[in-house]
Design a protein around this motif. Structure first.
Motif, PDB file in Angstrom:
ATOM      1  N   LEU A 138      28.398  -9.166 -14.121  1.00 21.47           N
ATOM      2  CA  LEU A 138      28.034  -9.110 -12.703  1.00 21.47           C
ATOM      3  C   LEU A 138      28.524 -10.342 -11.949  1.00 21.47           C
ATOM      4  O   LEU A 138      28.946 -10.237 -10.786  1.00 21.47           O
ATOM      5  CB  LEU A 138      26.526  -8.940 -12.554  1.00 21.47           C
ATOM      6  CG  LEU A 138      25.986  -7.588 -13.027  1.00 21.47           C
ATOM      7  CD1 LEU A 138      24.459  -7.609 -13.076  1.00 21.47           C
ATOM      8  CD2 LEU A 138      26.497  -6.455 -12.161  1.00 21.47           C
ATOM      9  N   LEU A 139      28.487 -11.500 -12.592  1.00 20.32           N
ATOM     10  CA  LEU A 139      29.033 -12.713 -11.966  1.00 20.32           C
ATOM     11  C   LEU A 139      30.527 -12.556 -11.718  1.00 20.32           C
ATOM     12  O   LEU A 139      31.029 -12.906 -10.644  1.00 20.32           O
ATOM     13  CB  LEU A 139      28.784 -13.934 -12.854  1.00 20.32           C
ATOM     14  CG  LEU A 139      27.403 -14.557 -12.799  1.00 20.32           C
ATOM     15  CD1 LEU A 139      27.227 -15.554 -13.936  1.00 20.32           C
ATOM     16  CD2 LEU A 139      27.163 -15.226 -11.457  1.00 20.32           C
ATOM     17  N   ARG A 140      31.261 -12.047 -12.717  1.00 25.29           N
ATOM     18  CA  ARG A 140      32.707 -11.835 -12.550  1.00 25.29           C
ATOM     19  C   ARG A 140      32.978 -10.859 -11.417  1.00 25.29           C
ATOM     20  O   ARG A 140      33.866 -11.084 -10.586  1.00 25.29           O
ATOM     21  CB  ARG A 140      33.320 -11.311 -13.853  1.00 25.29           C
ATOM     22  CG  ARG A 140      33.524 -12.359 -14.903  1.00 25.29           C
ATOM     23  CD  ARG A 140      34.347 -11.841 -16.079  1.00 25.29           C
ATOM     24  NE  ARG A 140      33.791 -10.650 -16.692  1.00 25.29           N
ATOM     25  CZ  ARG A 140      32.903 -10.641 -17.672  1.00 25.29           C
ATOM     26  NH1 ARG A 140      32.452 -11.786 -18.160  1.00 25.29           N
ATOM     27  NH2 ARG A 140      32.471  -9.501 -18.179  1.00 25.29           N
ATOM     28  N   ARG A 141      32.220  -9.784 -11.378  1.00 24.36           N
ATOM     29  CA  ARG A 141      32.413  -8.773 -10.333  1.00 24.36           C
ATOM     30  C   ARG A 141      32.167  -9.368  -8.941  1.00 24.36           C
ATOM     31  O   ARG A 141      32.933  -9.126  -8.008  1.00 24.36           O
ATOM     32  CB  ARG A 141      31.492  -7.580 -10.578  1.00 24.36           C
ATOM     33  CG  ARG A 141      31.770  -6.435  -9.616  1.00 24.36           C
ATOM     34  CD  ARG A 141      30.965  -5.211  -9.954  1.00 24.36           C
ATOM     35  NE  ARG A 141      29.588  -5.427  -9.513  1.00 24.36           N
ATOM     36  CZ  ARG A 141      28.602  -4.569  -9.680  1.00 24.36           C
ATOM     37  NH1 ARG A 141      28.801  -3.441 -10.316  1.00 24.36           N
ATOM     38  NH2 ARG A 141      27.400  -4.826  -9.229  1.00 24.36           N
ATOM     39  N   ASP A 142      31.121 -10.154  -8.801  1.00 21.34           N
ATOM     40  CA  ASP A 142      30.823 -10.783  -7.511  1.00 21.34           C
ATOM     41  C   ASP A 142      31.934 -11.754  -7.118  1.00 21.34           C
ATOM     42  O   ASP A 142      32.391 -11.757  -5.971  1.00 21.34           O
ATOM     43  CB  ASP A 142      29.475 -11.509  -7.570  1.00 21.34           C
ATOM     44  CG  ASP A 142      29.049 -12.026  -6.212  1.00 21.34           C
ATOM     45  OD1 ASP A 142      28.449 -11.250  -5.450  1.00 21.34           O
ATOM     46  OD2 ASP A 142      29.330 -13.212  -5.917  1.00 21.34           O
ATOM     47  N   PHE A 143      32.384 -12.561  -8.083  1.00 28.66           N
ATOM     48  CA  PHE A 143      33.463 -13.506  -7.795  1.00 28.66           C
ATOM     49  C   PHE A 143      34.736 -12.770  -7.405  1.00 28.66           C
ATOM     50  O   PHE A 143      35.427 -13.168  -6.456  1.00 28.66           O
ATOM     51  CB  PHE A 143      33.709 -14.428  -8.984  1.00 28.66           C
ATOM     52  CG  PHE A 143      34.806 -15.417  -8.719  1.00 28.66           C
ATOM     53  CD1 PHE A 143      34.550 -16.578  -8.007  1.00 28.66           C
ATOM     54  CD2 PHE A 143      36.099 -15.181  -9.150  1.00 28.66           C
ATOM     55  CE1 PHE A 143      35.574 -17.486  -7.730  1.00 28.66           C
ATOM     56  CE2 PHE A 143      37.116 -16.073  -8.888  1.00 28.66           C
ATOM     57  CZ  PHE A 143      36.849 -17.229  -8.174  1.00 28.66           C
ATOM     58  N   GLU A 144      35.082 -11.705  -8.125  1.00 31.86           N
ATOM     59  CA  GLU A 144      36.281 -10.929  -7.796  1.00 31.86           C
ATOM     60  C   GLU A 144      36.214 -10.373  -6.380  1.00 31.86           C
ATOM     61  O   GLU A 144      37.210 -10.374  -5.658  1.00 31.86           O
ATOM     62  CB  GLU A 144      36.466  -9.782  -8.794  1.00 31.86           C
ATOM     63  CG  GLU A 144      36.956 -10.248 -10.141  1.00 31.86           C
ATOM     64  CD  GLU A 144      36.987  -9.126 -11.171  1.00 31.86           C
ATOM     65  OE1 GLU A 144      36.424  -8.036 -10.932  1.00 31.86           O
ATOM     66  OE2 GLU A 144      37.595  -9.351 -12.227  1.00 31.86           O
ATOM     67  N   ARG A 145      35.051  -9.900  -5.994  1.00 32.85           N
ATOM     68  CA  ARG A 145      34.879  -9.369  -4.639  1.00 32.85           C
ATOM     69  C   ARG A 145      35.121 -10.469  -3.603  1.00 32.85           C
ATOM     70  O   ARG A 145      35.815 -10.269  -2.618  1.00 32.85           O
ATOM     71  CB  ARG A 145      33.463  -8.790  -4.477  1.00 32.85           C
ATOM     72  CG  ARG A 145      33.180  -8.215  -3.099  1.00 32.85           C
ATOM     73  CD  ARG A 145      31.736  -7.735  -2.974  1.00 32.85           C
ATOM     74  NE  ARG A 145      30.744  -8.750  -3.257  1.00 32.85           N
ATOM     75  CZ  ARG A 145      30.373  -9.705  -2.397  1.00 32.85           C
ATOM     76  NH1 ARG A 145      30.920  -9.776  -1.205  1.00 32.85           N
ATOM     77  NH2 ARG A 145      29.447 -10.590  -2.724  1.00 32.85           N
ATOM     78  N   ARG A 146      34.584 -11.629  -3.851  1.00 33.80           N
ATOM     79  CA  ARG A 146      34.727 -12.744  -2.908  1.00 33.80           C
ATOM     80  C   ARG A 146      36.156 -13.271  -2.848  1.00 33.80           C
ATOM     81  O   ARG A 146      36.616 -13.742  -1.824  1.00 33.80           O
ATOM     82  CB  ARG A 146      33.775 -13.880  -3.283  1.00 33.80           C
ATOM     83  CG  ARG A 146      32.319 -13.543  -3.101  1.00 33.80           C
ATOM     84  CD  ARG A 146      31.421 -14.681  -3.608  1.00 33.80           C
ATOM     85  NE  ARG A 146      30.047 -14.257  -3.742  1.00 33.80           N
ATOM     86  CZ  ARG A 146      29.167 -14.222  -2.750  1.00 33.80           C
ATOM     87  NH1 ARG A 146      29.533 -14.601  -1.542  1.00 33.80           N
ATOM     88  NH2 ARG A 146      27.930 -13.818  -2.968  1.00 33.80           N
ATOM     89  N   SER A 147      36.862 -13.220  -3.967  1.00 28.14           N
ATOM     90  CA  SER A 147      38.207 -13.826  -4.028  1.00 28.14           C
ATOM     91  C   SER A 147      39.336 -12.827  -3.803  1.00 28.14           C
ATOM     92  O   SER A 147      40.508 -13.186  -3.942  1.00 28.14           O
ATOM     93  CB  SER A 147      38.395 -14.510  -5.386  1.00 28.14           C
ATOM     94  OG  SER A 147      38.375 -13.580  -6.435  1.00 28.14           O
ATOM     95  N   LYS A 148      38.996 -11.626  -3.438  1.00 26.08           N
ATOM     96  CA  LYS A 148      39.998 -10.562  -3.288  1.00 26.08           C
ATOM     97  C   LYS A 148      41.159 -10.954  -2.366  1.00 26.08           C
ATOM     98  O   LYS A 148      42.305 -10.625  -2.636  1.00 26.08           O
ATOM     99  CB  LYS A 148      39.319  -9.293  -2.771  1.00 26.08           C
ATOM    100  CG  LYS A 148      40.063  -8.048  -3.095  1.00 26.08           C
ATOM    101  CD  LYS A 148      39.226  -6.824  -2.773  1.00 26.08           C
ATOM    102  CE  LYS A 148      39.859  -5.625  -3.429  1.00 26.08           C
ATOM    103  NZ  LYS A 148      39.015  -4.463  -3.385  1.00 26.08           N
ATOM    104  N   LEU A 158      45.418 -14.114  -5.704  1.00 22.94           N
ATOM    105  CA  LEU A 158      45.440 -14.413  -7.130  1.00 22.94           C
ATOM    106  C   LEU A 158      44.479 -13.483  -7.863  1.00 22.94           C
ATOM    107  O   LEU A 158      43.442 -13.108  -7.327  1.00 22.94           O
ATOM    108  CB  LEU A 158      45.030 -15.860  -7.392  1.00 22.94           C
ATOM    109  CG  LEU A 158      45.967 -16.941  -6.859  1.00 22.94           C
ATOM    110  CD1 LEU A 158      45.361 -18.318  -7.073  1.00 22.94           C
ATOM    111  CD2 LEU A 158      47.328 -16.856  -7.535  1.00 22.94           C
ATOM    112  N   THR A 159      44.840 -13.148  -9.090  1.00 24.66           N
ATOM    113  CA  THR A 159      43.959 -12.330  -9.909  1.00 24.66           C
ATOM    114  C   THR A 159      42.907 -13.217 -10.579  1.00 24.66           C
ATOM    115  O   THR A 159      43.059 -14.447 -10.644  1.00 24.66           O
ATOM    116  CB  THR A 159      44.748 -11.602 -11.013  1.00 24.66           C
ATOM    117  OG1 THR A 159      45.269 -12.584 -11.929  1.00 24.66           O
ATOM    118  CG2 THR A 159      45.878 -10.769 -10.431  1.00 24.66           C
ATOM    119  N   ARG A 160      41.866 -12.579 -11.110  1.00 21.29           N
ATOM    120  CA  ARG A 160      40.843 -13.340 -11.838  1.00 21.29           C
ATOM    121  C   ARG A 160      41.476 -14.058 -13.024  1.00 21.29           C
ATOM    122  O   ARG A 160      41.139 -15.207 -13.330  1.00 21.29           O
ATOM    123  CB  ARG A 160      39.719 -12.419 -12.301  1.00 21.29           C
ATOM    124  CG  ARG A 160      38.585 -13.200 -12.954  1.00 21.29           C
ATOM    125  CD  ARG A 160      37.532 -12.294 -13.482  1.00 21.29           C
ATOM    126  NE  ARG A 160      38.149 -11.513 -14.553  1.00 21.29           N
ATOM    127  CZ  ARG A 160      37.567 -10.556 -15.213  1.00 21.29           C
ATOM    128  NH1 ARG A 160      36.362 -10.202 -14.907  1.00 21.29           N
ATOM    129  NH2 ARG A 160      38.183  -9.899 -16.166  1.00 21.29           N
TER     130      ARG A 160
END
Length: 160
Positions: free
Chosen positions: A16-26, A30-32
């Motif tokens: 869930l942390l990764r998913r939230d970060f990915e949403r914010r950094s879209k 850059l990719t995760r």
């Protein structure tokens, strides 16, 4: 009824942390995976590709492809090792500094969202306990102060 185990809870929370970060950094471009490479190089400036692949738990060829893209974007440099001409040491460029500051901001937003409702003492206790668990599993004891990002323009900023 199945009991929620520590491992499942930790894994699901990390997901869930990764998913939230990915949403914010879209919108960063850059990719995760690229963010992870930059963050690990920042923590381990001057490491070689084989060591970084081990740290990231990815295949060396996968890392090479990521590094090729980051080097082409002017974010990473591969420098020769002074003691072994077969080895290339990884360094961040000055251009990476602002991106890592952005990364830290996005990570901070994710962290604040995740830790909402916890007191400062609870946050510190949670971090301390997770560091102990991590130390148990990695075979070395870590302190929260060991977890910093070192960059050309942000040498002492903490990473989430």
């Amino acid at each position: 009824m199945l009991q929620i185990t520590f491992g499942f809870l930790l894994h699901d929370t990390a997901r869930l942390l990764r998913r939230d970060f990915e949403r914010r950094s879209k919108g960063t471009g850059l990719t995760r995976a690229q963010w992870a490479v930059l963050a690990y190089i920042a923590r381990n400036e001057g490491s070689n590709q084989a060591a970084l692949a081990d740290m990231l738990e990815i295949e060396p060829i996968t890392l090479v492809r990521l590094l090729d893209k980051l080097e082409a974007a002017g974010l990473v440099e591969r420098r020769p090792d002074p003691n072994d001409r077969r080895v290339r040491r990884l360094h961040l460029t000055e251009a990476t500094g602002p991106l890592l500051v952005q990364l830290q901001g996005l990570a901070s937003e994710t962290r604040e969202s995740a830790l909402a409702g916890l007191t400062d003492a609870e946050r510190e206790q949670l971090t301390d306990l997770l560091m102990k668990v991590r130390g148990n599993l990695s075979g070395r004891e870590l302190k929260a102060s060991d977890e910093t990002i070192s960059t050309p323009s942000a040498r002492t900023a903490n990473h989430a």
